[in-house]
Design a protein around this motif. Structure first.
Motif, PDB file in Angstrom:
ATOM      1  N   PHE A  58       0.817  -1.211   0.000  1.00 58.38           N
ATOM      2  CA  PHE A  58       0.000   0.000   0.000  1.00 58.38           C
ATOM      3  C   PHE A  58       0.856   1.268   0.000  1.00 58.38           C
ATOM      4  O   PHE A  58       0.416   2.313  -0.462  1.00 58.38           O
ATOM      5  CB  PHE A  58      -0.978  -0.013   1.182  1.00 58.38           C
ATOM      6  CG  PHE A  58      -2.056  -1.040   1.026  1.00 58.38           C
ATOM      7  CD1 PHE A  58      -3.051  -0.888   0.069  1.00 58.38           C
ATOM      8  CD2 PHE A  58      -2.066  -2.182   1.807  1.00 58.38           C
ATOM      9  CE1 PHE A  58      -4.049  -1.834  -0.088  1.00 58.38           C
ATOM     10  CE2 PHE A  58      -3.047  -3.140   1.654  1.00 58.38           C
ATOM     11  CZ  PHE A  58      -4.044  -2.972   0.700  1.00 58.38           C
ATOM     12  N   GLU A  59       2.080   1.178   0.505  1.00 57.66           N
ATOM     13  CA  GLU A  59       3.012   2.289   0.367  1.00 57.66           C
ATOM     14  C   GLU A  59       3.256   2.589  -1.107  1.00 57.66           C
ATOM     15  O   GLU A  59       3.199   3.747  -1.551  1.00 57.66           O
ATOM     16  CB  GLU A  59       4.347   1.959   1.045  1.00 57.66           C
ATOM     17  CG  GLU A  59       4.323   1.989   2.551  1.00 57.66           C
ATOM     18  CD  GLU A  59       5.671   1.655   3.164  1.00 57.66           C
ATOM     19  OE1 GLU A  59       5.816   1.828   4.387  1.00 57.66           O
ATOM     20  OE2 GLU A  59       6.581   1.223   2.430  1.00 57.66           O
ATOM     21  N   LEU A  65      -8.445   7.057   0.952  1.00 57.20           N
ATOM     22  CA  LEU A  65      -8.772   5.674   1.317  1.00 57.20           C
ATOM     23  C   LEU A  65      -7.510   4.824   1.441  1.00 57.20           C
ATOM     24  O   LEU A  65      -7.368   4.024   2.378  1.00 57.20           O
ATOM     25  CB  LEU A  65      -9.726   5.078   0.274  1.00 57.20           C
ATOM     26  CG  LEU A  65     -11.126   5.715   0.210  1.00 57.20           C
ATOM     27  CD1 LEU A  65     -11.929   5.117  -0.946  1.00 57.20           C
ATOM     28  CD2 LEU A  65     -11.861   5.537   1.530  1.00 57.20           C
ATOM     29  N   LEU A  66      -6.590   5.001   0.501  1.00 55.44           N
ATOM     30  CA  LEU A  66      -5.327   4.252   0.563  1.00 55.44           C
ATOM     31  C   LEU A  66      -4.510   4.627   1.791  1.00 55.44           C
ATOM     32  O   LEU A  66      -3.850   3.776   2.411  1.00 55.44           O
ATOM     33  CB  LEU A  66      -4.510   4.502  -0.707  1.00 55.44           C
ATOM     34  CG  LEU A  66      -4.990   3.781  -1.967  1.00 55.44           C
ATOM     35  CD1 LEU A  66      -4.309   4.361  -3.195  1.00 55.44           C
ATOM     36  CD2 LEU A  66      -4.696   2.282  -1.860  1.00 55.44           C
ATOM     37  N   LEU A  67      -4.528   5.914   2.143  1.00 57.41           N
ATOM     38  CA  LEU A  67      -3.810   6.361   3.337  1.00 57.41           C
ATOM     39  C   LEU A  67      -4.363   5.696   4.590  1.00 57.41           C
ATOM     40  O   LEU A  67      -3.607   5.245   5.455  1.00 57.41           O
ATOM     41  CB  LEU A  67      -3.894   7.883   3.455  1.00 57.41           C
ATOM     42  CG  LEU A  67      -3.127   8.525   4.614  1.00 57.41           C
ATOM     43  CD1 LEU A  67      -1.625   8.287   4.463  1.00 57.41           C
ATOM     44  CD2 LEU A  67      -3.418  10.021   4.697  1.00 57.41           C
ATOM     45  N   ILE A  68      -5.691   5.609   4.681  1.00 54.70           N
ATOM     46  CA  ILE A  68      -6.316   4.956   5.835  1.00 54.70           C
ATOM     47  C   ILE A  68      -5.930   3.484   5.893  1.00 54.70           C
ATOM     48  O   ILE A  68      -5.585   2.949   6.954  1.00 54.70           O
ATOM     49  CB  ILE A  68      -7.860   5.103   5.770  1.00 54.70           C
ATOM     50  CG1 ILE A  68      -8.270   6.579   5.882  1.00 54.70           C
ATOM     51  CG2 ILE A  68      -8.517   4.278   6.874  1.00 54.70           C
ATOM     52  CD1 ILE A  68      -7.836   7.243   7.163  1.00 54.70           C
ATOM     53  N   ILE A  69      -5.971   2.803   4.738  1.00 49.20           N
ATOM     54  CA  ILE A  69      -5.605   1.382   4.691  1.00 49.20           C
ATOM     55  C   ILE A  69      -4.136   1.197   5.067  1.00 49.20           C
ATOM     56  O   ILE A  69      -3.777   0.308   5.850  1.00 49.20           O
ATOM     57  CB  ILE A  69      -5.869   0.809   3.285  1.00 49.20           C
ATOM     58  CG1 ILE A  69      -7.373   0.815   2.994  1.00 49.20           C
ATOM     59  CG2 ILE A  69      -5.315  -0.614   3.162  1.00 49.20           C
ATOM     60  CD1 ILE A  69      -7.719   0.484   1.556  1.00 49.20           C
ATOM     61  N   HIS A  70      -3.279   2.051   4.496  1.00 52.44           N
ATOM     62  CA  HIS A  70      -1.834   1.970   4.796  1.00 52.44           C
ATOM     63  C   HIS A  70      -1.570   2.150   6.286  1.00 52.44           C
ATOM     64  O   HIS A  70      -0.842   1.358   6.894  1.00 52.44           O
ATOM     65  CB  HIS A  70      -1.095   3.038   3.984  1.00 52.44           C
ATOM     66  CG  HIS A  70       0.213   3.462   4.567  1.00 52.44           C
ATOM     67  ND1 HIS A  70       1.301   2.626   4.652  1.00 52.44           N
ATOM     68  CD2 HIS A  70       0.605   4.651   5.121  1.00 52.44           C
ATOM     69  CE1 HIS A  70       2.303   3.265   5.225  1.00 52.44           C
ATOM     70  NE2 HIS A  70       1.913   4.492   5.513  1.00 52.44           N
ATOM     71  N   LEU A  71      -2.171   3.173   6.887  1.00 56.04           N
ATOM     72  CA  LEU A  71      -1.936   3.433   8.313  1.00 56.04           C
ATOM     73  C   LEU A  71      -2.514   2.324   9.178  1.00 56.04           C
ATOM     74  O   LEU A  71      -1.938   1.950  10.201  1.00 56.04           O
ATOM     75  CB  LEU A  71      -2.540   4.778   8.704  1.00 56.04           C
ATOM     76  CG  LEU A  71      -1.885   6.024   8.070  1.00 56.04           C
ATOM     77  CD1 LEU A  71      -2.665   7.273   8.443  1.00 56.04           C
ATOM     78  CD2 LEU A  71      -0.434   6.151   8.501  1.00 56.04           C
ATOM     79  N   GLY A  72      -3.673   1.781   8.759  1.00 55.70           N
ATOM     80  CA  GLY A  72      -4.322   0.759   9.567  1.00 55.70           C
ATOM     81  C   GLY A  72      -3.660  -0.592   9.495  1.00 55.70           C
ATOM     82  O   GLY A  72      -3.534  -1.289  10.514  1.00 55.70           O
ATOM     83  N   PHE A  73      -3.193  -0.994   8.290  1.00 55.75           N
ATOM     84  CA  PHE A  73      -2.654  -2.335   8.108  1.00 55.75           C
ATOM     85  C   PHE A  73      -1.133  -2.387   8.117  1.00 55.75           C
ATOM     86  O   PHE A  73      -0.556  -3.399   8.517  1.00 55.75           O
ATOM     87  CB  PHE A  73      -3.171  -2.936   6.799  1.00 55.75           C
ATOM     88  CG  PHE A  73      -4.623  -3.327   6.842  1.00 55.75           C
ATOM     89  CD1 PHE A  73      -5.018  -4.562   7.324  1.00 55.75           C
ATOM     90  CD2 PHE A  73      -5.597  -2.446   6.418  1.00 55.75           C
ATOM     91  CE1 PHE A  73      -6.350  -4.929   7.368  1.00 55.75           C
ATOM     92  CE2 PHE A  73      -6.936  -2.796   6.464  1.00 55.75           C
ATOM     93  CZ  PHE A  73      -7.317  -4.038   6.942  1.00 55.75           C
TER      94      PHE A  73
END
Length: 487
Positions: A4-5, A37-45
């Motif tokens: 995701f990065e 949305l990608l930022l949220i996924i990246h930070l969360g996972f």
């Protein structure tokens, strides 16, 4: 670079392009939503890390510019108010920003990656356990009982009920403290190491496929950490060894105890002694090794944690060490007859070993330049170039002498043509900059293959592998020679 990065960086580059080519504001808005949305996924996972800082900042800036473009009638007024009437300047600045961001963001996450240590090749899964030991019979400089941290890797048993067990993250606490000592920079810069993955499962049961397992001790280099060769410890454990790495407190770069106390090495990172007659520190380390062996005997008899009861074969013990830890391995063989054989990984021999040698079999695993330091680095040490040249000549002569005749047992010498002093450790996994001229996985594979052949024969008592019986072997990568005096 994590999944995701990478996607997030690509979206931001496209987003930047949308301003350069005056793409419809709705497209910018769509890219803004995708980036969010990608930022949220990246930070969360995956979790945040400072190497992604340019992307985080750019997200905020481009979000502001996107919102601003919605509010303005002319989207070309979004960026660079001071040059809004000059399209060529504006386009040049856009391109410059894209290049800076692209190289900066990709460069940071690539040069300081989130990595996975190589998978061990042995038949066992690997467990890991920490112990805090207190030697009441010895005292440190502050007249406190000597405290040691040890890390134990061992052959593990994974039962059906434990399929969801998670591998331990890379030991960033010890590594970031070590990096602070070596480079004199805040350890927070290396906190991202916590995302690295190992192949060890904390406190899982010891395998029952064998009644008990031989023990290997590991001694780290000067100003380093017991975690410095994590991947090698995993590899050895996966082949049926209980591997115990010792933090030599005060000599280690950084030690953290279970109650949160931290001890940082108070000397300079370049204050290593270049005097083979200075045996004081290596003798203290050797006493650490013997004390740990005493404690392992007690743990094997009655383990308060219930993990190792009767699982350690205390009649089959070997030792290895890197750099000053290699010096320690040699000294421990001289001092403690319980140890059957040892390996020195790119370390010098100090007195009294330098004069007396010992009886047990020994393997030298060296870099071709064997602890050589260029003149531009010598200026940071406590000796002159001329003094270092004399020291270097002496340790090279000693290694050759003890390989040929000074050590009474069988001796071996594995010399790597590529790599350097730190390639023997996990340092190259931290950044491609530390391994750009070498296949570090192949390097470690060769090193571990010879180390296993040595310990399987001289500790486990197996028939000598053909690797050891080759009198000489040359490769584009390394060369090997054997001196089996008792065969």
């Amino acid at each position: 670079m994590r999944l995701f990065e990478g996607i997030l960086i690509v979206v931001h580059i496209v987003w930047l392009f949308s301003f350069l080519f005056r793409i419809n504001v709705k497209v910018k808005g769509t890219l803004n939503l995708m980036a969010f949305l990608l930022l949220i996924i990246h930070l969360g996972f995956e979790g945040d890390r400072w190497q992604m800082g340019l992307t985080y900042i750019l997200f905020i800036l481009l979000t502001v510019f996107t919102i601003k473009s919605y509010m303005q009638k002319n989207a070309e007024k979004v960026l660079l108010e001071g040059v809004k009437n000059n399209r060529k300047v504006k386009r040049f600045v856009h391109i410059l920003c894209m290049l800076i961001y692209s190289f900066g963001s990709v460069g940071l996450v690539t040069m300081m990656p989130v990595f996975q240590l190589p998978k061990p090749t042995g038949p066992f899964e690997v467990g890991m356990n920490s112990r805090h030991l207190i030697d009441e019979s010895r005292y440190d400089s502050e007249q406190k009982a000597r405290e040691l941290m040890i890390q134990i890797w061992y052959p593990a048993e994974i039962r059906d009920t434990l399929k969801d067990m998670q591998y331990e993250p890379f030991p960033y606490v010890e590594w970031s403290g070590t990096m602070e000592f070596i480079f004199s920079v805040p350890r927070s810069l290396f906190e991202y190491l916590k995302y690295g993955q190992t192949n060890s499962i904390k406190d899982i049961a010891v395998s029952n496929r064998e009644d008990k397992f031989p023990v290997l001790l590991f001694s780290h280099g000067y100003g380093s950490t017991r975690m410095q060769s994590f991947s090698q410890m995993e590899e050895l454990a996966s082949h049926g060894y209980i591997v115990v790495s010792v933090d030599h407190t005060n000599d280690a770069a950084y030690t953290r105890f279970p109650d949160g106390r931290e001890i940082m090495n108070q000397t300079d990172a370049y204050s290593y002694s270049f005097n083979i007659d200075d045996e004081k520190d290596v003798k203290r380390r050797s006493k650490d090794i013997s004390y740990v062996l005493d404690q392992l005997t007690i743990i094997n008899h009655r383990d308060p944690q219930g993990l190792f009861n009767g699982k350690m074969d205390m009649g089959k013990i070997g030792i290895l060490g890197h750099s000053y830890g290699g010096s320690t391995a040699a000294q421990a063989l001289l001092d403690d007859s319980r140890i059957s054989g040892g390996i020195n990984i790119d370390g010098p021999l100090h007195e009294p070993v330098a004069s007396s040698g010992f009886e047990q079999p020994f393997m030298f695993i060296l870099d071709e330049d064997y602890l050589y330091i260029p003149d531009e680095e010598i200026q940071y040490t406590n000796i002159t170039p001329a003094e270092f040249q004399r020291y270097h000549s002496k340790i090279t002569e000693l290694a050759d002498f003890h390989y040929k005749e000074g050590i009474k047992g069988d001796t071996f010498m594995l010399t790597f043509i590529a790599g350097d002093h730190y390639t023997f450790t996990d340092f190259p996994f931290l950044s491609p900059l530390l391994s750009w001229n070498i296949d570090v996985n192949q390097f470690h594979e060769v090193m571990n293959k010879y180390a296993l052949a040595f310990f399987d024969h001289y500790v486990k008592g197996k028939e000598a592998d053909s690797l050891l019986r080759e009198e000489k072997r040359e490769d584009e990568f390394y060369y090997f020679k054997a001196n089996m005096k008792k065969d």
